[in-house]
Enzyme design. Structure first.
Site, mmCIF file in Angstrom:
data_model
loop_
_atom_site.group_PDB
_atom_site.id
_atom_site.type_symbol
_atom_site.label_atom_id
_atom_site.label_comp_id
_atom_site.label_asym_id
_atom_site.label_seq_id
_atom_site.Cartn_x
_atom_site.Cartn_y
_atom_site.Cartn_z
ATOM 1 C CG ASP A 131 -1.799 1.150 1.374
ATOM 2 O OD1 ASP A 131 -2.259 1.660 0.338
ATOM 3 O OD2 ASP A 131 -2.056 1.583 2.517
ATOM 4 C CD GLU A 159 -3.090 8.310 0.254
ATOM 5 O OE1 GLU A 159 -3.516 9.150 1.069
ATOM 6 O OE2 GLU A 159 -3.698 7.986 -0.787
#
Length: 199
Positions: free
Chosen positions: A7, A9
């Site tokens: 991922d 953020e």
């Protein structure tokens, strides 16, 4: 062959919407996928708030240019990329990602795109595919890759659970409590060591 799916953020860079919430003085925009599992609902709500305040892409991009990766993120990514293939799979948007990818040394990112009017108003968004993170991991597996995944939010759980090894990283107390079987780490050193063990 292994491929690590990360991922963006909350894992490599601070949350864009939280940074923009602070910059714009609109506290409601602090809500992220850590709080709201339904991404479609979250984005429609965000677009409504932007419209209400007369804010568009330009203002968000100005904030993004001031965001730096989390301390140690680039070094972690550099070392990981020296060991295996890495793809960042994010629900962010191409219009947001470039300045951050430059600061991270241009890793590969799969993300979505915004629909933007000529005056810069964000009018909608286009997801790359349904359940983009899980779908991408399954597609990689279908062409012979074994996936290892790490993320921090509700929308990462699909790809984490579908992978041969999956980890929570800098997640919330609630998500960790709801998923006690998933190894959870707070530092890049711990995450790198865990990934190395399964490579």
């Amino acid at each position: 062959m292994n491929i690590v799916c990360l991922d963006l953020e909350g894992v490599l860079v601070p949350e864009i919407w939280i940074a923009f919430s602070v910059a714009s003085g609109i506290p409601e925009l602090k809500r992220t996928t850590r709080d709201e599992p339904d991404y479609d609902k979250l984005m429609k709500w965000r677009i409504g708030i932007l419209k209400e305040h007369g804010l568009g892409l330009k203002e968000i991009q100005e904030t993004i240019r001031r965001i730096d990766p989390m301390p140690g993120a680039k070094e972690f990514l550099d070392e990981l990329r020296s060991l295996t293939q890495v793809i960042i799979i994010s629900d962010t948007f191409t219009q947001f990602a470039s300045p951050l990818m430059e600061k991270l040394g241009w890793p590969t990112i799969f993300c979505n795109s915004l629909e933007v009017a000529e005056d810069g108003e964000i009018t909608g968004f286009r997801m790359r595919c349904e359940q983009s993170k899980l779908t991408t991991v399954k597609a990689l597996q279908s062409i012979g890759y074994e996936t290892i995944a790490a993320g921090d939010s509700h929308n990462d759980l699909g790809m984490i659970r579908a992978s041969k090894a999956g980890f929570l990283f800098k997640s919330t107390e609630q998500i960790m409590a709801d998923n006690p079987d998933l190894p959870a780490f707070e530092t890049y050193g711990e995450l790198l060591a865990a990934i190395k063990e399964v490579l």
